[in-house]
Scaffold this motif. Structure first.
Motif, PDB file in Angstrom:
ATOM      1  N   SER A   1     -21.189 -12.470 103.209  1.00 58.04           N
ATOM      2  CA  SER A   1     -20.303 -12.878 104.306  1.00 58.04           C
ATOM      3  C   SER A   1     -19.131 -11.919 104.526  1.00 58.04           C
ATOM      4  O   SER A   1     -18.371 -12.083 105.482  1.00 58.04           O
ATOM      5  N   SER A   2     -18.967 -10.955 103.636  1.00 54.65           N
ATOM      6  CA  SER A   2     -17.851  -9.995 103.671  1.00 54.65           C
ATOM      7  C   SER A   2     -16.495 -10.670 103.443  1.00 54.65           C
ATOM      8  O   SER A   2     -15.446 -10.080 103.728  1.00 54.65           O
ATOM      9  N   GLU A   3     -16.511 -11.894 102.925  1.00 50.35           N
ATOM     10  CA  GLU A   3     -15.252 -12.583 102.607  1.00 50.35           C
ATOM     11  C   GLU A   3     -14.542 -11.852 101.473  1.00 50.35           C
ATOM     12  O   GLU A   3     -15.156 -11.452 100.488  1.00 50.35           O
TER      13      GLU A   3
ATOM     14  N   VAL B   1     -16.736  -1.429 102.031  1.00 50.31           N
ATOM     15  CA  VAL B   1     -15.610  -0.509 101.834  1.00 50.31           C
ATOM     16  C   VAL B   1     -14.804  -0.389 103.121  1.00 50.31           C
ATOM     17  O   VAL B   1     -13.563  -0.417 103.108  1.00 50.31           O
ATOM     18  N   THR B   2     -15.514  -0.301 104.242  1.00 50.54           N
ATOM     19  CA  THR B   2     -14.846  -0.242 105.542  1.00 50.54           C
ATOM     20  C   THR B   2     -14.046  -1.508 105.797  1.00 50.54           C
ATOM     21  O   THR B   2     -12.910  -1.464 106.291  1.00 50.54           O
ATOM     22  N   ALA B   3     -14.643  -2.674 105.456  1.00 48.23           N
ATOM     23  CA  ALA B   3     -13.955  -3.960 105.642  1.00 48.23           C
ATOM     24  C   ALA B   3     -12.675  -4.015 104.811  1.00 48.23           C
ATOM     25  O   ALA B   3     -11.647  -4.539 105.268  1.00 48.23           O
ATOM     26  N   LEU B   4     -12.709  -3.463 103.618  1.00 51.07           N
ATOM     27  CA  LEU B   4     -11.515  -3.446 102.762  1.00 51.07           C
ATOM     28  C   LEU B   4     -10.440  -2.536 103.342  1.00 51.07           C
ATOM     29  O   LEU B   4      -9.243  -2.841 103.270  1.00 51.07           O
ATOM     30  N   LYS B   5     -10.860  -1.427 103.925  1.00 54.00           N
ATOM     31  CA  LYS B   5      -9.896  -0.519 104.546  1.00 54.00           C
ATOM     32  C   LYS B   5      -9.259  -1.152 105.777  1.00 54.00           C
ATOM     33  O   LYS B   5      -8.055  -1.024 106.000  1.00 54.00           O
ATOM     34  N   VAL B   6     -10.084  -1.861 106.567  1.00 52.39           N
ATOM     35  CA  VAL B   6      -9.570  -2.550 107.755  1.00 52.39           C
ATOM     36  C   VAL B   6      -8.570  -3.625 107.349  1.00 52.39           C
ATOM     37  O   VAL B   6      -7.557  -3.860 108.022  1.00 52.39           O
ATOM     38  N   ALA B   7      -8.846  -4.291 106.219  1.00 50.04           N
ATOM     39  CA  ALA B   7      -7.956  -5.347 105.719  1.00 50.04           C
ATOM     40  C   ALA B   7      -6.725  -4.774 105.021  1.00 50.04           C
ATOM     41  O   ALA B   7      -5.910  -5.534 104.484  1.00 50.04           O
TER      42      ALA B   7
END
Length: 376
Positions: free
Chosen positions: A113-115, A67-73
């Motif tokens: 991989s959080s891709e 969720v954090t990775a999506l917010k950063v993106a």
């Protein structure tokens, strides 16, 4: 002077079947054709979608981390996620650029991989959307097209019922009845066309009646409410339960990963798990899980978990009254999703037959008209 034969009940059924069929033929053809294509809507979309390969590794990211990775993106507000039972399937996150959006969009994420991969619209999506609009309101304005399709569906039900009556021969002998179960492929083309209409229509009739009875729920609000009152359960009930969440001992707030762990322990079976994150309106975690061992792939159990970790309610499909189960399954019964691929194949063939009936029926009428002119 030759006496005129009395106007019989069978003649009445024949006239109803004929003239209603001719009057609604083109509409029924379009609705059934689009319905045939929409039977495998999800499979068609998946076929044309971009591949997203997930390779399992020892390291798996948490939902919170993704969720954090999506917010950063800068993907937007994350409102939920679907976790497939197969570990080599990507997580499907629901995101919204604006929380006022009704549905938002989907984003695929590799949990190892959080891709991130955005689900892009393809030409198949545009085509299937056109088929959906054709099926539901004939590509017209909703207020105009929806009642037209509804009236055509009512006519189709009447045609189907009159067709069952006409399928039985005048003389009810087994020798005459069994002819209606088969198509004489060695006969002339007119007889083959007649058998295609008569025999295939008979085999498909029960499914077409089921599709028609359920399909009217989308055309007429009054019909939907009336059917719900008849069976004693609300149809298309999308409301969520309301809970008193004012008290939270110690102000404890669990993470989404902890909430998912609670859900999997409570719904302790293999299946796809969907999570709806808390909002200001519904300040709790909402889960929906499908049991792979169930008779139907569309039946699911619901679970509601407070931010404190308390289980607010567990709603098991098998424990619901039969009328409530039926009401919740109206859509999959209509679309053929009820038994997965097995029922989809049956519905595809039935819709294909239904598409052919206006054509074969019109040909039968034209042949009879030609025959009548020759006799005169």
């Amino acid at each position: 002077m030759k006496k005129t034969a009395p106007y019989s009940f069978r003649k009445l059924m024949n006239d109803i079947h004929l003239w209603l069929g001719l009057a609604s033929g083109i509409i029924l053809f379009l609705v059934c054709l689009s319905g045939t294509i929409l039977t495998f809507e999800h499979e068609i979309k998946d076929f044309f979608a971009d591949d997203f390969i997930v390779e399992k590794t020892p390291n798996k990211e948490t939902i919170s981390g993704l969720v954090t990775a999506l917010k950063v993106a800068d993907m937007g507000f994350v409102t939920g996620v679907t976790i497939a039972a197969d570990e080599e399937e990507p997580y499907v996150f629901n995101v919204k650029k604006d929380l006022k959006e009704r549905r938002g969009s989907k984003v695929l994420v590799n949990p190892f991989s959080s891709e991130i991969q955005t689900v892009k619209k393809t030409s198949a999506d545009a085509f299937l959307l056109s088929m959906f609009k054709l099926h539901r309101w004939l590509l017209l304005d909703i207020k105009i097209g929806r009642p037209i399709v509804g009236v055509a569906t009512i006519i189709f039900l009447i045609i189907s019922l009159s067709g069952i009556v006409l399928w039985f021969p005048k003389k009810l002998k087994w020798r005459n009845i069994k002819q209606g179960f088969k198509i004489k492929t060695k006969a002339n083309w007119k007889r083959i066309n007649h058998d295609l209409h008569n025999t295939l229509g008979f085999y498909a009739c029960i499914f077409l009646i089921i599709m028609g009875v359920t399909g009217l729920c989308w055309s007429f609000e009054g019909y939907k409410d009336g059917l719900g009152n008849l069976i004693g359960a609300e149809i298309f009930n999308r409301s969520s339960p309301k809970f008193d969440l004012e008290k939270n001992p110690g102000n404890k707030v669990i993470s989404v990963d902890e909430a998912i762990e609670i859900a999997n322990k409570t719904l302790a079976y293999k299946g796809d798990l969907s999570v709806t994150f808390p909002t200001k309106k519904s300040n709790y975690y909402s889960f929906r899980k499908t049991n792979e061992a169930n008779f139907s792939p569309v039946t699911s159990d619901r679970l509601y978990v407070a931010l404190s970790g308390e289980i607010l309610a567990a709603d098991y499909f098998k424990d619901k009254p039969l009328n409530v189960q039926f009401a919740s399954l109206i859509k999959p019964i209509h679309t053929g999703d009820i038994y997965g691929l097995f029922s989809k194949i049956i519905y595809f063939l039935v819709c294909l037959i239904a598409t052919s009936l206006p054509v074969t029926g019109t040909i039968i009428w034209i042949n009879k008209m030609k025959k009548t002119k020759k006799v005169k």
